[in-house]
Design an enzyme around this catalytic site. Sequence first.
Site, PDB file in Angstrom:
ATOM      1  N   LEU A  50       0.739  -0.983   0.299  1.00 50.53           N
ATOM      2  CA  LEU A  50       0.069   0.091   0.083  1.00 50.53           C
ATOM      3  C   LEU A  50       0.905   1.166  -0.073  1.00 50.53           C
ATOM      4  O   LEU A  50       0.574   2.317  -0.779  1.00 50.53           O
ATOM      5  CB  LEU A  50      -0.894  -0.001   1.242  1.00 50.53           C
TER       6      LEU A  50
ATOM      7  N   ASP B  75      13.623   3.607   9.492  1.00 49.07           N
ATOM      8  CA  ASP B  75      13.360   2.257  10.439  1.00 49.07           C
ATOM      9  C   ASP B  75      12.631   2.933  11.685  1.00 49.07           C
ATOM     10  O   ASP B  75      13.074   3.256  12.484  1.00 49.07           O
ATOM     11  CB  ASP B  75      14.439   1.311  10.863  1.00 49.07           C
TER      12      ASP B  75
ATOM     13  N   ASN C   3       2.707   4.561   7.273  1.00 50.48           N
ATOM     14  CA  ASN C   3       2.026   3.495   6.912  1.00 50.48           C
ATOM     15  C   ASN C   3       2.802   2.052   7.169  1.00 50.48           C
ATOM     16  O   ASN C   3       2.073   1.085   7.288  1.00 50.48           O
ATOM     17  CB  ASN C   3       2.140   3.619   5.141  1.00 50.48           C
TER      18      ASN C   3
ATOM     19  N   TYR D 226      -2.359  -7.722  16.790  1.00 51.32           N
ATOM     20  CA  TYR D 226      -2.775  -6.686  15.637  1.00 51.32           C
ATOM     21  C   TYR D 226      -3.918  -5.919  15.699  1.00 51.32           C
ATOM     22  O   TYR D 226      -3.833  -4.715  15.686  1.00 51.32           O
ATOM     23  CB  TYR D 226      -2.830  -7.410  14.221  1.00 51.32           C
TER      24      TYR D 226
ATOM     25  N   LYS E  11      -4.121  -1.773  16.364  1.00 54.67           N
ATOM     26  CA  LYS E  11      -4.564  -0.587  15.373  1.00 54.67           C
ATOM     27  C   LYS E  11      -5.706   0.143  16.174  1.00 54.67           C
ATOM     28  O   LYS E  11      -5.789   1.311  15.820  1.00 54.67           O
ATOM     29  CB  LYS E  11      -5.257  -1.462  14.088  1.00 54.67           C
TER      30      LYS E  11
ATOM     31  N   THR F 241      -1.521  -7.957  -0.522  1.00 49.53           N
ATOM     32  CA  THR F 241      -0.327  -7.535  -0.495  1.00 49.53           C
ATOM     33  C   THR F 241       0.666  -8.420   0.114  1.00 49.53           C
ATOM     34  O   THR F 241      -0.066  -9.577   0.723  1.00 49.53           O
ATOM     35  CB  THR F 241       0.137  -6.452   0.534  1.00 49.53           C
TER      36      THR F 241
END
Length: 230
Positions: free
Chosen positions: A13, A53, A79, A155, A159, A188
Amino acid sequence: MTTTLITGATRGLGHETARRLVAAGHTVWIGARDPERGRAVAAGLGARHVALDVLDDDSVAAAAATVAAAGGLDVLVNNAGIAGARRPVSETSPEDVRHVFETNVFGVVRVLQAFLPLLERSPAPVVVNVSSGMGSLAITTDPERLESGIVGLAYPSSKAALNMLTTQYAKAYPALRINAVDPGYTSTEFNGHRGWKPVEQGAEVIVRMASIGAGGPTGAYVDEDGPIPW
Ligand code: NAP
């Protein structure tokens, strides 16, 4: 001329967002933790590259100094993100969760800390935090939504934390436009290319929110169809 930095822009993305924003006339910095890949990707897209990084204080500080010396920054796209190991909840350790938070949450704080002084000098500063529907309490508990069937600790909670960072930064910096976006399930390397959206479609909302300018919303959470519930 709008200058934009995208973290983790070597593929997926971030790469597609860079391609689109270069086409839209932005001066785009490819943030890449592998400088050689960053150089190659930037050359292919007609962009600039900077070693970055998000886990490393010195790397992020050096990237901010490089971008500042070249004239500053208008748009930051946070991103870079990782999925982490997909383990059952019962087998997920604090270390598994911390590992994902290091990139998806603390990495964003590190990058914002370094780049906010540059953004504050822009006439139209914009931040796009690339979140996920998996970070929404409302969506992940809605039986009508695909996301409600995916159970994991690291995860989704990372988020959700990123979403809260978004609204808190938006309140702390009212002169900036700071929003979270959900690209949707996009093909992806992140998901072994199982996502059903092509990357051109997934990047659409990132590109749109990177292009809102000074008159756009702030503290919002949107996908390609508009605002989504937290
Ligand atoms: P991807 O293809 O795996 O790309 C992730 C990018 O992040 C890579 O360029 C990677 O760089 C970079 N990165 C990882 N750790 C980094 C670090 N410490 N410092 C700098 N860069 C780092 O994933 P993607 O699907 O494009 O995901 C991009 C964002 O969209 C992520 O935040 C993800 O959570 C979010 N998202 C994705 C989906 C989806 O379905 N794909 C859905 C919702 C949200 P390397 O090449 O060096 O590894």
